[in-house]
Motif scaffolding. Structure first.
Motif, mmCIF file in Angstrom:
data_model
loop_
_atom_site.group_PDB
_atom_site.id
_atom_site.type_symbol
_atom_site.label_atom_id
_atom_site.label_comp_id
_atom_site.label_asym_id
_atom_site.label_seq_id
_atom_site.Cartn_x
_atom_site.Cartn_y
_atom_site.Cartn_z
ATOM 1 N N GLY A 1 0.739 -1.327 0.018
ATOM 2 C CA GLY A 1 -0.007 -0.081 0.001
ATOM 3 C C GLY A 1 0.819 1.386 0.115
ATOM 4 N N ASP A 2 1.950 1.123 0.518
ATOM 5 C CA ASP A 2 2.834 2.395 0.675
ATOM 6 C C ASP A 2 3.348 2.809 -0.597
ATOM 7 N N SER A 3 3.818 1.861 -1.391
ATOM 8 C CA SER A 3 4.225 2.356 -2.893
ATOM 9 C C SER A 3 3.291 2.785 -3.770
ATOM 10 N N PHE A 4 1.953 2.236 -3.483
ATOM 11 C CA PHE A 4 0.966 2.474 -4.141
ATOM 12 C C PHE A 4 0.451 4.096 -3.936
ATOM 13 N N TRP A 5 0.432 4.111 -2.727
ATOM 14 C CA TRP A 5 -0.134 5.570 -2.272
ATOM 15 C C TRP A 5 0.878 6.561 -2.442
ATOM 16 N N LYS A 6 2.232 6.306 -2.719
ATOM 17 C CA LYS A 6 3.143 7.299 -2.946
ATOM 18 C C LYS A 6 2.933 7.815 -4.215
ATOM 19 N N GLU A 7 2.718 6.758 -5.251
ATOM 20 C CA GLU A 7 2.748 7.163 -6.647
ATOM 21 C C GLU A 7 1.384 7.820 -6.922
ATOM 22 N N LEU A 8 0.376 7.325 -6.076
ATOM 23 C CA LEU A 8 -0.949 7.778 -6.397
ATOM 24 C C LEU A 8 -0.872 9.294 -6.307
ATOM 25 N N LEU B 1 -8.657 2.489 -13.373
ATOM 26 C CA LEU B 1 -9.063 1.805 -12.160
ATOM 27 C C LEU B 1 -8.054 0.956 -11.373
ATOM 28 N N VAL B 2 -8.440 0.778 -10.211
ATOM 29 C CA VAL B 2 -7.579 0.182 -9.182
ATOM 30 C C VAL B 2 -8.078 -1.117 -8.663
ATOM 31 N N LEU B 3 -7.291 -2.327 -8.908
ATOM 32 C CA LEU B 3 -7.767 -3.598 -8.152
ATOM 33 C C LEU B 3 -6.768 -3.679 -7.197
ATOM 34 N N MET B 4 -7.526 -3.673 -5.916
ATOM 35 C CA MET B 4 -6.615 -3.700 -4.781
ATOM 36 C C MET B 4 -7.041 -4.913 -3.706
ATOM 37 N N GLU C 1 -0.453 -0.338 5.386
ATOM 38 C CA GLU C 1 -1.867 0.060 5.425
ATOM 39 C C GLU C 1 -2.508 -0.868 4.351
ATOM 40 N N ASP C 2 -3.939 -1.421 5.157
ATOM 41 C CA ASP C 2 -4.480 -2.432 4.286
ATOM 42 C C ASP C 2 -5.503 -1.637 3.229
ATOM 43 N N GLY C 3 -6.183 -2.340 2.456
ATOM 44 C CA GLY C 3 -6.908 -1.958 1.582
ATOM 45 C C GLY C 3 -7.823 -1.100 1.719
ATOM 46 N N ILE C 4 -8.745 -1.529 2.725
ATOM 47 C CA ILE C 4 -9.876 -0.529 3.448
ATOM 48 C C ILE C 4 -9.248 0.766 3.838
ATOM 49 N N THR C 5 -8.436 0.866 4.298
ATOM 50 C CA THR C 5 -7.799 2.248 4.861
ATOM 51 C C THR C 5 -7.308 2.876 3.389
ATOM 52 N N LEU C 6 -6.848 2.157 2.841
ATOM 53 C CA LEU C 6 -6.352 3.132 1.475
ATOM 54 C C LEU C 6 -7.619 3.434 0.779
#
Length: 227
Positions: free
Chosen positions: A32-39, A48-51, A58-63
């Motif tokens: 989740g960290d690398s995903f959020w940083k890029e986002l 679309l995001v498949l998560m 951080e879990d998917g619900i939090t993100l």
């Protein structure tokens, strides 16, 4: 571009492979960290995001919740991957703003079908492009011009000129600018051509044609009718 957030390398690899082989661009993130940083830093958001829900950090619900709270990302479609038998995860995903969910283990063709369905459902609806000024109405999608509900026939150049004026009311255009905009930058005709088309356009618009004003020694502009 579809972003796949999945910590299992083998699952993530096959998701990306399947998406690319079915015509999508795809990119993977292992946590989740690398995903959020890029986002939050990119100017090119995913379609679309498949998560996965269970992620390191951080879990998917939090993100997902953070995405829905940020204007930049609030409208990005999200499909959550939940574990089999975890009914609470499915409910929580949908309540938090997920557009759909997949239950692990899921087939790759089911994944593609769900993604296509969500993209169709979430794509912006086509709107009619309407310009108007007083009794003049132009439906760009239908290529129709009407005056007080009565359809009038314009030549292509007259139509393009009216469209330019309607979409830029109050702006003065010189004759040279009109030649460039309507006839093209390579057109070497006389500015007299513009005057003749303005004359015929005004005639076809009738009383409404009075909104096209001559700006002495400059060119023409369309004044907005005041109701």
């Amino acid at each position: 571009m579809i972003w796949c957030v999945e910590d299992d390398n083998s699952i993530r690899d096959i998701e990306i492979y399947t998406l690319k082989s079915t015509g999508f661009d795809a990119r993977g993130f292992e946590d989740g960290d690398s995903f959020w940083k890029e986002l939050v830093s990119t100017d090119t958001l995913p379609e679309l995001v498949l998560m996965d829900i269970m992620l390191p950090g951080e879990d998917g619900i939090t993100l997902l919740k953070k995405m829905r709270e940020m204007p930049k990302t609030e409208d990005i479609p999200v499909i959550m991957a939940t574990a089999k038998g975890m009914e609470f995860d499915k409910v929580q995903s949908l309540d938090t703003g997920a557009d759909d969910y997949l239950v692990k283990p899921f087939g790759m063709m089911e994944m593609v079908s769900r993604i296509k369905a969500v993209l169709r459902r979430c794509s912006p609806k086509k709107k009619e492009h309407i310009y108007s000024n007083g009794d003049i109405h132009m439906n760009v999608d239908g290529h129709i011009v009407s005056i007080d509900g009565r359809v009038i026939n314009l030549t292509f150049k007259e139509y393009e000129m009216l469209k330019l004026f309607l979409s830029n009311q109050g702006i003065v255009y010189t004759r040279d600018q009109l030649l460039s905009e309507i006839w093209g930058v390579d057109y070497f005709g006389e500015t007299r051509t513009v005057d003749m088309h303005i004359k015929t356009l005004r005639q076809k618009l009738g009383e409404s044609g009075k909104c096209i004003k001559t700006v002495r020694n400059v060119g023409y502009r369309m004044e907005t009718f005041i109701e």
